[in-house]
Design a protein around this motif. Sequence first.
Motif, PDB file in Angstrom:
ATOM      1  N   VAL A   1     -26.802  54.783  92.337  1.00 45.62           N
ATOM      2  CA  VAL A   1     -25.703  53.998  91.774  1.00 45.62           C
ATOM      3  C   VAL A   1     -26.032  53.645  90.330  1.00 45.62           C
ATOM      4  O   VAL A   1     -27.067  53.031  90.050  1.00 45.62           O
ATOM      5  CB  VAL A   1     -25.456  52.716  92.592  1.00 45.62           C
ATOM      6  N   ASP A   2     -25.156  54.045  89.436  1.00 46.81           N
ATOM      7  CA  ASP A   2     -25.363  53.787  88.018  1.00 46.81           C
ATOM      8  C   ASP A   2     -24.773  52.437  87.619  1.00 46.81           C
ATOM      9  O   ASP A   2     -23.648  52.103  88.013  1.00 46.81           O
ATOM     10  CB  ASP A   2     -24.723  54.904  87.201  1.00 46.81           C
ATOM     11  N   GLY A   3     -25.517  51.670  86.837  1.00 41.24           N
ATOM     12  CA  GLY A   3     -25.109  50.321  86.474  1.00 41.24           C
ATOM     13  C   GLY A   3     -23.773  50.226  85.769  1.00 41.24           C
ATOM     14  O   GLY A   3     -22.853  49.543  86.244  1.00 41.24           O
ATOM     15  N   PRO A   4     -23.594  50.884  84.609  1.00 46.09           N
ATOM     16  CA  PRO A   4     -22.303  50.762  83.909  1.00 46.09           C
ATOM     17  C   PRO A   4     -21.120  51.188  84.764  1.00 46.09           C
ATOM     18  O   PRO A   4     -20.069  50.538  84.753  1.00 46.09           O
ATOM     19  CB  PRO A   4     -22.486  51.688  82.699  1.00 46.09           C
ATOM     20  N   GLY A   5     -21.268  52.274  85.511  1.00 44.65           N
ATOM     21  CA  GLY A   5     -20.171  52.737  86.361  1.00 44.65           C
ATOM     22  C   GLY A   5     -19.816  51.728  87.433  1.00 44.65           C
ATOM     23  O   GLY A   5     -18.632  51.514  87.734  1.00 44.65           O
TER      24      GLY A   5
END
Length: 772
Positions: free
Chosen positions: A273-277
């Motif tokens: 899971v990518d933070g900004p997304g």
Amino acid sequence: MSNSQAEFILSRHWSENEHGIELRYWLVSGNGVRCWQLEQQESTCFIAQHQLKKWQTVWAKWGQKVRVGQQSFKTFSGLLAIAVYSKSFSQQRRWVRQGRDIGLLVWEDDVNPADRFLMERFLFGGVRFQDSKAKPAHASPSLKVLSIDIETSWYTPGQTPNLYSIALATTDNQQAVFIVGEPKKIGNQDLNVSWCQSVSECLLRCIEMIQLWDPDCIVGWNVVDFDLRILQQHCDQQGIEFQIGRDKSAPRWRTRSDNPNRHYIDVEGRQIVDGPGAFRSAAWAFESYSLETVSQSLLNRGKQIAHTDDKVDEIERMYREDTEAFARYNLEDAVLVIELFHKAGLWHFLIERAHLTGLSMDRAGGSSAAFNTVYMPRLHRQGYIAPSIGDQTLQLDSPGGFVMDSQPGLYQNVLVLDFKSLYPSIIRTFLIDPLGLQIGLSSSESETVEGFISAKFHRENHILPALIDQLWQARDVAKQDNNQPMSQAIKIIMNSFYGVLGSQLCRFFDPRLASSITMRGHQILQESRQFIEQQGYKVIYGDTDSIFVHASQTDKPEQLGVSLAQQLNLWWQQRLEDEFNLPCHLEMEFETHYREFIMPTIRGTETGSKKRYAGIKVSNGEEKLVFKGLEAVRSDWTKMAKNFQIELYRRVFAKEDHRQWVVETVSALKSGQLDDQLVYRRRLRRSVEEYQKQRPPHVQAAALKQQLNPKWRGRTIDYVKTVNGWQPKPYVTAALDYDHYIEKQIEPIADAILHFLGESFKALLDEQLSLF
């Protein structure tokens, strides 16, 4: 297995072998993690029934073994279709291409087997096994999360930078930093630093630790396209298997079709899971989505070296000279991501969204995919199949939300009335639905509800209105239970349905659907305005789902706001019953009372602006100065300008003296007292060299900074206006051009409000200075 507890579907995977398709779902529960495996599965798509013999010729020619279903389905174009089952998804994709090349029709061939298996069984987010059968369930897993952050030499796209270190941190407070280099003494014994003699040793230690800590989710900031992608590149160079999957497999990578430099990653048994997304998917808005900006906004702290002029040089220096500071910096970035997800409640949000949409947690956007997942299985049960992207050839523009012309001025007592979830409520009320449209177009007038641009929606045969109704009720329950993440997830999903139906990237796109939502919204807002003005109140502005009412002649503005909303709701209920014989799901609410309010003009004109206003908002007896779209909340204005606007508006609204204060502010500016507030900050969208035709001020400053410091390759530039032009910080050699800041920053902000007082900035300066 009988009557088991609910398990959360953490990740989904599929592969092929000689026996068919193997599906694997990793499930998380209080009993731990396990893999639910199904063998000898098939992939499904649909073909035109009248083309079956031609398809059989294609299959025979290429030696394809397929199974043809018995049930017929309808397409939106009126054709009959039948299901075709294949033991190989990859082979299905090949014969689909071969058939399409000769004009044969096929639908839903792009749905992968792992997603379709869950979708058709409504297994969204959770599963419970009853008498060995999988049933939908709501699960609330406690996820173990690992955050990863790497430090490298300067990153140049297309090249693999040197790896300096890898930091890992978990929600269980496990931490480790692996540094490539000769061992050096670390004074802080709490730092778990391991020295690695080579890049390969660093990689192997990292992989070993990930397997030992065994996280459910791996997170980071740009973790897919930076951290994990670069680690994969180094593993490839070193001949090492990047075995971070739960079964010790390496990730599977795919390039995104819209951008070859962006990637998808699939890790067995784990979510990435990518933070900004994740923040964007939960509708968080920040000035920028850098780790520094988001951390400062939510945690009131940020990266260890965020304020140094050349971060890359400082990282290089710490790596060589101050290993302890370097290790702290690397680890802090990993820890920040863990804390940000916790602070924002993102895990709860992502889990609830998975239950609502069937999408895995790593899907940052996915509005169209979410709509497909919840709509298609319901469509199949109605005997229809979904169209393909591009099937809809009707090319008409759908208007956006209605924005009224504003009535500029300074006002007292402005009430904002807001339609609660207007577009979803329009869908519910006027039965707007893809299937309902197709059936309605060939149905009688008595069986349909008229839409816009010749749309007609069937009164009985539809899916989306009932789906919205279920979500609406679920949100009401979430609000009652104070379940904010669930409430937010439902709100985002409901509001995304309009955008999906209006996007040509969605298989259900039809301009008649989107227009029947937005144009109905225009009608509702305009007629609501007429109703309110018939009650004797002036409407000064309206935007999409909100109406701004000037109610100066009242000493109880909140009561009036509630009363107007109630009257309008009753009026719409009666109107819809009389005209359409439909129950009304439109709901107007009193949202905000502004004690003082300004609607400015477009600069240099007498025309009222749109989406730009400010006022003193009153809520529960407390007052707050609010700005929308004005300079005080824009990132491209200086701190001085923002502070000036906030204080000037406060003084005007509070009826305090502003004239002398404006003069004193200008004097302080010209004497250098505000120099630290005169810095512009802009982000470079591309490299300086790529700006050929136009070189705006921030690019000019960046070019000069590169010239003065060839090592600098930053993405954000701080700069000022001097008498010798635009100069970057900290390489300012000329005096600041104070006239520029007065003319371009202070004067337009001042005149925007002084105009309504019969004053002007220049006249005010002349008047006040003449007193000295």
